[in-house]
Design a protein around this motif. Structure first.
Motif: not given
Length: 186
Positions: A56-59, A66, A68, A71, A96
């Motif tokens: 996902q974008t958070g990675n 990143k 995670k 999550k 992203s």
């Protein structure tokens, strides 16, 4: 907004400007790619507790992946086939298209297993004209940040469309010069 992407160091930024700031050859990002597509539209109902990793974008960090794990989201093999998902591979670059910051990029590391990415990430597989580490370093420059800033849209959440992302102008020095910059940036 110009500071939305960080530079590895002020020295590498000045080296980039010195080496490529006046580069006459600039090409659209999309022309440097063998693959330039968005990830998959995966809804919550499509997700599972195990299976194929959903990146996902958070990675997507600024120049780094990143992990995670706490999550992490997944989809089943059946969902992968049903939705005709695009697998991402080690070495692919994800950008992203959502904040924060818009346009951050990372390379997919090894060891994740079979993976896909969300629709708000663009999957890039560069052609032979550009070194992946050079491109990732370029995404951390003010030049790139200014270009992204000019093509942002959205009223509630700023984003860049894949079409506009593809128009970003990338300085294209020789591969030897690209490698030199990578070494300086590292």
């Amino acid at each position: 907004m110009l500071n939305c992407l960080t530079i590895n160091s002020l020295d590498s930024m000045s080296q980039f400007i010195e080496m490529f700031g006046k580069a006459t050859e600039r090409v659209e990002l999309s022309s440097l790619c063998d693959t330039f597509i968005d990830g998959d539209w995966i809804e919550a109902k499509d997700q599972s507790d195990s299976g194929i990793r959903l990146i996902q974008t958070g990675n997507v960090g600024v120049g780094e992946y990143k992990d995670k794990e706490d999550k992490a989201r997944y989809i089943s093999e059946e969902t992968f086939t049903r939705l005709n998902c695009t697998e991402v591979f080690e070495g692919d670059i994800l950008i992203s298209r959502l904040p924060d910051p818009v346009g951050r990029a990372c390379s997919i590391p090894g060891g994740l297993g079979k993976s896909i990415t969300a629709v708000d990430c663009t999957i890039i597989r560069l052609n032979e004209k550009v070194l992946p580490k050079y491109f990732i370093s370029f995404t951390n420059t003010p030049d790139y940040a200014m270009q992204i800033k000019k093509v942002l849209s959205g009223t509630t959440r700023l984003r860049v469309s894949r079409a506009n992302l593809g128009k970003i102008q990338v300085p294209l020095p020789s591969k030897d010069e690209q490698q030199t910059f990578v070494e300086i940036a590292d």
